[in-house]
Design an enzyme around this catalytic site. Structure first.
Site, PDB file in Angstrom:
ATOM      1  N   GLN A 204     -33.027  46.006  35.197  1.00  0.00           N
ATOM      2  CA  GLN A 204     -31.741  45.895  35.606  1.00  0.00           C
ATOM      3  C   GLN A 204     -30.998  44.590  35.121  1.00  0.00           C
ATOM      4  OE1 GLN A 204     -31.160  47.115  40.227  1.00  0.00           O
ATOM      5  NE2 GLN A 204     -33.486  46.596  39.830  1.00  0.00           N
TER       6      GLN A 204
ATOM      7  N   HIS B 152     -28.478  47.855  32.759  1.00  0.00           N
ATOM      8  CA  HIS B 152     -27.115  47.285  32.802  1.00  0.00           C
ATOM      9  C   HIS B 152     -26.716  46.598  31.694  1.00  0.00           C
ATOM     10  CE1 HIS B 152     -28.018  47.398  37.452  1.00  0.00           C
ATOM     11  NE2 HIS B 152     -27.576  48.708  36.936  1.00  0.00           N
TER      12      HIS B 152
ATOM     13  N   CYS C 133     -20.063  48.711  20.784  1.00  0.00           N
ATOM     14  CA  CYS C 133     -18.752  49.355  20.011  1.00  0.00           C
ATOM     15  C   CYS C 133     -18.263  50.372  21.371  1.00  0.00           C
ATOM     16  CB  CYS C 133     -18.936  50.080  18.830  1.00  0.00           C
ATOM     17  SG  CYS C 133     -17.492  51.128  18.464  1.00  0.00           S
TER      18      CYS C 133
ATOM     19  N   CYS D   7     -15.277  47.722  15.027  1.00  0.00           N
ATOM     20  CA  CYS D   7     -16.419  48.293  14.573  1.00  0.00           C
ATOM     21  C   CYS D   7     -16.265  48.920  13.277  1.00  0.00           C
ATOM     22  CB  CYS D   7     -16.824  49.545  15.413  1.00  0.00           C
ATOM     23  SG  CYS D   7     -18.257  50.305  15.026  1.00  0.00           S
TER      24      CYS D   7
ATOM     25  N   CYS E  13     -16.376  52.796  13.210  1.00  0.00           N
ATOM     26  CA  CYS E  13     -15.402  53.748  13.827  1.00  0.00           C
ATOM     27  C   CYS E  13     -13.989  52.929  14.072  1.00  0.00           C
ATOM     28  CB  CYS E  13     -15.838  54.406  14.983  1.00  0.00           C
ATOM     29  SG  CYS E  13     -15.889  53.180  16.461  1.00  0.00           S
TER      30      CYS E  13
ATOM     31  N   GLY F  31     -39.024  41.928  41.822  1.00  0.00           N
ATOM     32  CA  GLY F  31     -37.850  41.094  41.832  1.00  0.00           C
ATOM     33  C   GLY F  31     -36.755  41.913  42.085  1.00  0.00           C
TER      34      GLY F  31
ATOM     35  N   ALA G 175     -42.954  36.065  41.870  1.00  0.00           N
ATOM     36  CA  ALA G 175     -43.187  36.924  40.964  1.00  0.00           C
ATOM     37  C   ALA G 175     -43.946  35.984  39.712  1.00  0.00           C
ATOM     38  CB  ALA G 175     -42.096  37.643  40.160  1.00  0.00           C
TER      39      ALA G 175
HETATM   40  P1  NAD Z   1     -30.793  41.270  43.822  1.00  0.00           P
HETATM   41  O1  NAD Z   1     -30.168  40.103  43.691  1.00  0.00           O
HETATM   42  O2  NAD Z   1     -30.342  42.276  44.691  1.00  0.00           O
HETATM   43  O3  NAD Z   1     -32.413  41.209  44.526  1.00  0.00           O
HETATM   44  C1  NAD Z   1     -33.175  39.987  44.058  1.00  0.00           C
HETATM   45  C2  NAD Z   1     -34.406  40.210  44.817  1.00  0.00           C
HETATM   46  O4  NAD Z   1     -35.371  39.339  44.098  1.00  0.00           O
HETATM   47  C3  NAD Z   1     -34.346  39.652  46.317  1.00  0.00           C
HETATM   48  O5  NAD Z   1     -34.999  40.584  47.053  1.00  0.00           O
HETATM   49  C4  NAD Z   1     -35.139  38.347  46.270  1.00  0.00           C
HETATM   50  O6  NAD Z   1     -35.904  38.338  47.329  1.00  0.00           O
HETATM   51  C5  NAD Z   1     -36.132  38.738  45.155  1.00  0.00           C
HETATM   52  N1  NAD Z   1     -36.695  37.518  44.437  1.00  0.00           N
HETATM   53  C6  NAD Z   1     -35.759  36.368  44.289  1.00  0.00           C
HETATM   54  N2  NAD Z   1     -36.609  35.375  43.618  1.00  0.00           N
HETATM   55  C7  NAD Z   1     -37.804  35.903  43.448  1.00  0.00           C
HETATM   56  C8  NAD Z   1     -39.105  35.494  42.909  1.00  0.00           C
HETATM   57  N3  NAD Z   1     -39.292  34.169  42.416  1.00  0.00           N
HETATM   58  N4  NAD Z   1     -40.069  36.537  42.709  1.00  0.00           N
HETATM   59  C9  NAD Z   1     -39.978  37.445  43.242  1.00  0.00           C
HETATM   60  N5  NAD Z   1     -38.814  38.053  43.790  1.00  0.00           N
HETATM   61  C10 NAD Z   1     -37.996  37.503  44.022  1.00  0.00           C
HETATM   62  O7  NAD Z   1     -31.272  41.932  42.326  1.00  0.00           O
HETATM   63  P2  NAD Z   1     -31.131  43.210  41.802  1.00  0.00           P
HETATM   64  O8  NAD Z   1     -32.118  44.162  42.789  1.00  0.00           O
HETATM   65  O9  NAD Z   1     -31.988  43.378  40.536  1.00  0.00           O
HETATM   66  O10 NAD Z   1     -29.667  43.845  41.801  1.00  0.00           O
HETATM   67  C11 NAD Z   1     -28.534  43.023  41.524  1.00  0.00           C
HETATM   68  C12 NAD Z   1     -27.912  43.163  39.972  1.00  0.00           C
HETATM   69  O11 NAD Z   1     -27.451  41.829  39.434  1.00  0.00           O
HETATM   70  C13 NAD Z   1     -28.861  43.890  38.962  1.00  0.00           C
HETATM   71  O12 NAD Z   1     -28.008  45.018  38.638  1.00  0.00           O
HETATM   72  C14 NAD Z   1     -28.787  42.910  37.871  1.00  0.00           C
HETATM   73  O13 NAD Z   1     -27.969  43.441  36.682  1.00  0.00           O
HETATM   74  C15 NAD Z   1     -27.658  41.663  38.263  1.00  0.00           C
HETATM   75  N6  NAD Z   1     -28.086  40.422  37.834  1.00  0.00           N
HETATM   76  C16 NAD Z   1     -29.125  40.279  36.529  1.00  0.00           C
HETATM   77  C17 NAD Z   1     -29.472  38.912  36.459  1.00  0.00           C
HETATM   78  C18 NAD Z   1     -30.285  38.930  35.111  1.00  0.00           C
HETATM   79  O14 NAD Z   1     -30.067  39.408  34.345  1.00  0.00           O
HETATM   80  N7  NAD Z   1     -31.288  37.688  35.333  1.00  0.00           N
HETATM   81  C19 NAD Z   1     -29.303  38.007  37.426  1.00  0.00           C
HETATM   82  C20 NAD Z   1     -28.554  38.169  38.704  1.00  0.00           C
HETATM   83  C21 NAD Z   1     -28.154  39.466  38.725  1.00  0.00           C
END
Ligand code: NAD
Length: 276
Positions: free
Chosen positions: A112, A130, A138, A180, A183, A220, A264
């Site tokens: 995600q 995402h 594009c 683009c 297109c 995560g 993690a």
């Molecule tokens: P979320 O923020 O809803 O949940 C993150 C989860 O990770 C929580 O349950 C938390 O307890 C856990 N967590 C935090 N640190 C951790 C670690 N060190 N080890 C293991 N677990 C840990 O995230 P989500 O479910 O991915 O949904 C949020 C949305 O926000 C996603 O759609 C994503 O696209 C976006 N997002 C992306 C990024 C990125 O690209 N790095 C960063 C922030 C948000």
């Protein structure tokens, strides 16, 4: 094979190690896997949405309206949004998944995240639900191009200089998101904002990856964002074993066959040690 003699094993590690050692693992990752790379989750304390309301900053109409209403605020948001991605490097959790893919145990990482860190860690089979903040897409034919970090830095510098005029900001943007050549439609940053559809192809490939997996390993993710959060239930319905590695229980913990709660970046390398 899970190695037994290294140290007194935590039974949860031993069980998860055994499940992973059988291979055919699909992995679903969320913001938590990148926290130890310095990218905070958007929700919760210190997250982006604490300072910037997603109702204004998390969707295209809100951002377009902000750009015209208050170009300075728009630039501040884009700068803060990109700051964390530009400096981030894969952490031991990303590297562990890359190792498990090379070892033939993990087949696919469905993410995600939009931070490109799975690719940077060497994972070959990544499905991005995402999008990716370091890519443009594009809006006509969906052709994609990489947006190098240096290009983003350059764009941010120009934004900073032009931040008093929305017209000038639009001119800068059109340089980094051009038309683009195939297109003629305009490129945009390749991320899915609130209210937008997920890329159909990514979701289709995610279901396929789960159809052919024995185990879905979720790392995560709070599992509250749909449709990504529907994947664990789908995996269970297909008869897969569900494993969760998260700092705390998620919305789907009750569904899980096995879980390890911790960082993690520590848990995954420990599991790799058992499997190496
Ligand atoms: P979320 O923020 O809803 O949940 C993150 C989860 O990770 C929580 O349950 C938390 O307890 C856990 N967590 C935090 N640190 C951790 C670690 N060190 N080890 C293991 N677990 C840990 O995230 P989500 O479910 O991915 O949904 C949020 C949305 O926000 C996603 O759609 C994503 O696209 C976006 N997002 C992306 C990024 C990125 O690209 N790095 C960063 C922030 C948000």
């Amino acid at each position: 094979m899970v190695k037994k003699n290294e140290r007194a094993l935590d039974p949860a590690f031993e069980k998860v190690g055994r499940v992973l050692s059988k291979g055919r693992v699909a992995c679903l990752t969320g913001a938590g896997i990148s926290c130890e790379s310095g990218i905070p989750a958007f929700r919760g304390k210190g997250g982006l949405w604490e300072t910037y309301s997603p109702e204004v900053y998390g969707n295209t109409p809100g951002l377009v309206s902000l750009l015209h209403r208050d170009p300075g605020k728009f630039v501040n948001f884009i700068r803060e949004f990109y700051a964390v991605f530009l400096d981030a490097r894969p952490n031991p959790a990303h590297l562990a998944l890359s190792y498990l893919e090379k070892a033939g145990l993990v087949d696919t990482v469905i993410t995600q995240n939009i931070d490109d860190l799975h690719q940077q860690s060497g994972v070959r089979s990544v499905i991005e639900l995402h999008g990716n903040a370091l890519r443009i897409r594009c809006q006509g034919c969906s052709e994609t191009l990489k947006l190098e970090k240096d290009r983003v830095r350059e764009m941010l510098k120009l934004f900073e200089r032009k931040k008093t005029s929305s017209q000038q900001l639009l001119r800068v943007m059109s340089r980094y998101c051009p038309r683009c050549p195939k297109c003629g439609a305009r490129f945009r940053i390749d991320i899915v904002l609130f209210g937008e559809m997920l890329p159909e192809d990514a979701m289709r490939r995610a279901y396929q990856a789960i159809d052919s997996c024995k185990t879905l390993l979720v790392v995560g993710s709070s599992l509250v964002m749909y449709p990504a959060a529907s994947l664990p239930q789908y995996a269970k319905d297909k008869g897969a074993t569900l494993v969760e590695i998260n700092r705390e229980p998620s919305a789907m913990s009750a569904l899980c066959d096995h879980a390890i709660y911790g960082e993690a970046g520590k848990v995954l390398p420990e599991l790799v040690k058992l499997l190496a």
